[in-house]
Write an enzyme that holds these catalytic residues in place. Sequence first.
Site: not given
Length: 326
Positions: A133, A75, A14, A175, A131, A106, A129
């Site tokens: 995370d 991807r 992403g 996510r 996120d 990740d 990212t």
Amino acid sequence: MADIKCIGILTSGGDAPGMNAAIRAVTRSAIFNGFKVKGIYRGYRGIMTNEIVEFKTQNVSNIIQMGGTILKTARCKEFMTPEGRQQAYENLKAHGIDALVVIGGDGSLTGARIFANEFNFPIIGLPGTIDNDLHGTDSTIGYDTALNTIMECIDKIRDTATSHERLFFIEVMGRDAGFLALNGAIAAGAEAAIIPEISTQVDQLAELIQNGFRKSKNSSIVLVAESPVTGGAMALAERVKNEYPGYDVRVSILGHLQRGGSPTAFDRILASRMGAAAIDALLDDQRNVMIGISNDEIVYVPFAKAIKKDKPIKSELLNTLHRLSI
Ligand code: ADP
């Protein structure tokens, strides 16, 4: 230091605002230290398809303020197979690339870890990212910009929520992580955040309604982290309609808005520091680590630790939101 002459750089997974600032920092810092730099387009797929060009300092001029990634991202399923990675290794060698800097989330760092182990190939990761995370860093590149975008969107939605005296569920990305929802809720003065870290323990919706969170207010804003665990904003709104009729509920899904835009000063500085630190790490003979910034210090986080699931949410943040929403 291992005999590294040429560093390849790619962005994968992403996209996130600040990736360009990171590309610039890696490129310039590498050239400053006497390395050759090659830009690899479209993430791991670009290694397979040989979309690789030499980068000079001018290739990264005027990009620090741009969202997205000039290297594009993609991807790549092939990279998930041993045969695909073998091909990738051969292509990198053919291009004279003997180390990689991978900017991504990740998934991208999981791929980097596997590849680095299989071929004893030096790789440094940068956490790219929205996120937030990844473990071992206080913030990931893009998170702060996304948080600011969320805050600005909610400020606007609040006007209509207040005028119509409505309950709004606003779905944000993240996510399986609730950082954007929780800190977005604090920044925008929302009533609550429904996040995956808590959803398995309590029925957050029932708790909200039972606490009478709307009693003294003429509108309510609740942030919902998009995740199968929370069910997402649409599913929660359906539940309200069925289980708690009487609420005038609306849903707004912020979606890809959150990924775009010019990076904030915080993200530009974070990406610049991390990009420069990636080259320091290679000079320092580090490999298989992600660059993090923890308590304002650069840290090297082993990939295995960085990609562990379930980065913990601070209970202090939850308490703050709870206390300020009365
Ligand atoms: P993100 O980096 O944003 O989490 P993805 O999870 O889509 O994004 O991962 C990006 C790319 O990283 C994948 O398309 C694939 O090429 C590579 N990747 C992810 N997981 C693995 C894995 N287990 N093995 C090898 N490569 C992987």
